[in-house]
Design a protein around this motif. Structure first.
Motif, PDB file in Angstrom:
ATOM      1  N   TYR A  19      21.744  72.906  57.658  1.00 27.00           N
ATOM      2  CA  TYR A  19      22.225  73.385  56.364  1.00 27.00           C
ATOM      3  C   TYR A  19      21.126  74.113  55.603  1.00 27.00           C
ATOM      4  O   TYR A  19      21.309  75.240  55.133  1.00 27.00           O
ATOM      5  CB  TYR A  19      22.768  72.213  55.537  1.00 27.00           C
ATOM      6  N   TYR A  20      19.969  73.465  55.463  1.00 28.04           N
ATOM      7  CA  TYR A  20      18.886  74.090  54.699  1.00 28.04           C
ATOM      8  C   TYR A  20      18.277  75.285  55.424  1.00 28.04           C
ATOM      9  O   TYR A  20      17.772  76.208  54.784  1.00 28.04           O
ATOM     10  CB  TYR A  20      17.807  73.062  54.344  1.00 28.04           C
ATOM     11  N   SER A  21      18.331  75.283  56.743  1.00 29.80           N
ATOM     12  CA  SER A  21      17.801  76.431  57.489  1.00 29.80           C
ATOM     13  C   SER A  21      18.709  77.646  57.371  1.00 29.80           C
ATOM     14  O   SER A  21      18.242  78.773  57.507  1.00 29.80           O
ATOM     15  CB  SER A  21      17.637  76.073  58.963  1.00 29.80           C
ATOM     16  N   LEU A  23      20.738  78.415  54.735  1.00 35.72           N
ATOM     17  CA  LEU A  23      21.083  78.861  53.384  1.00 35.72           C
ATOM     18  C   LEU A  23      20.811  80.363  53.268  1.00 35.72           C
ATOM     19  O   LEU A  23      19.813  80.852  53.793  1.00 35.72           O
ATOM     20  CB  LEU A  23      20.236  78.129  52.341  1.00 35.72           C
ATOM     21  N   MET A  28      16.103  78.660  48.004  1.00 38.56           N
ATOM     22  CA  MET A  28      16.999  77.540  47.690  1.00 38.56           C
ATOM     23  C   MET A  28      17.384  77.491  46.215  1.00 38.56           C
ATOM     24  O   MET A  28      17.562  76.421  45.646  1.00 38.56           O
ATOM     25  CB  MET A  28      16.386  76.207  48.134  1.00 38.56           C
ATOM     26  N   GLU A  31      20.598  75.638  45.183  1.00 37.09           N
ATOM     27  CA  GLU A  31      20.656  74.179  45.295  1.00 37.09           C
ATOM     28  C   GLU A  31      20.265  73.541  43.958  1.00 37.09           C
ATOM     29  O   GLU A  31      19.179  73.010  43.791  1.00 37.09           O
ATOM     30  CB  GLU A  31      19.733  73.693  46.417  1.00 37.09           C
ATOM     31  N   SER A  42       8.657  73.439  47.538  1.00 36.46           N
ATOM     32  CA  SER A  42       9.159  74.007  48.801  1.00 36.46           C
ATOM     33  C   SER A  42       8.952  75.517  48.863  1.00 36.46           C
ATOM     34  O   SER A  42       8.770  76.070  49.947  1.00 36.46           O
ATOM     35  CB  SER A  42      10.632  73.661  48.999  1.00 36.46           C
TER      36      SER A  42
END
Length: 138
Positions: A19-21, A23, A28, A31, A42
């Motif tokens: 999921y985070y890879s 986006l 981000m 989020e 991050s």
């Protein structure tokens, strides 16, 4: 039951990695539920943030491997460790490869390196806790 719980947790961590890879925005910003300090960290530590979710991935992968291979006496622990690093590398490779399909993302081979390092830290942590637990049980 414990084996299923560990496998479920491992799958959830894997899905979070994907999921985070994948986006659309690598910063981000979408989020909103994440704290601002975490988003700032991050964005400053771009490659390191890839390795962080692989720490629990490596931990639970080591736990799953131990439960799966519990009754096998002739098993080499180093082989299992290398095999788990390979699995972490494959998951990271798939996550990075998926970024080819997202216009605003660019895959980075250093992310795979950091994922393997994070998975190693997780596996070492699991083995350390395991040794402490069994040492205190004797």
């Amino acid at each position: 039951m414990e084996k299923k719980a560990i496998l479920f947790t491992l799958l959830v961590v894997s899905l979070l990695v994907f999921y985070y890879s994948w986006l659309p925005d690598p910063n981000m910003k979408s989020e909103a539920y994440l704290p601002k300090w975490l988003l700032d960290w991050s964005n400053r530590n771009y490659n390191l943030r890839t390795g962080v979710p692989f720490i629990p991935f490596g931990y639970f992968l080591a736990a799953y491997s131990q439960i799966t291979n519990f009754n096998k006496t002739d098993l080499n622990a180093n082989f299992i460790f290398i095999q788990n690093l390979g699995v972490a590398g494959i998951v990271a490779f798939i996550a990075e490869g998926g970024q080819f399909l997202i216009q605003s993302r660019n895959p980075d081979l250093m992310d795979i390196y950091f994922a393997i390092i994070g998975s190693s830290v997780g596996a070492f942590t699991y083995n350390l806790f395991n040794k402490i637990r069994f040492k205190n049980a004797k």
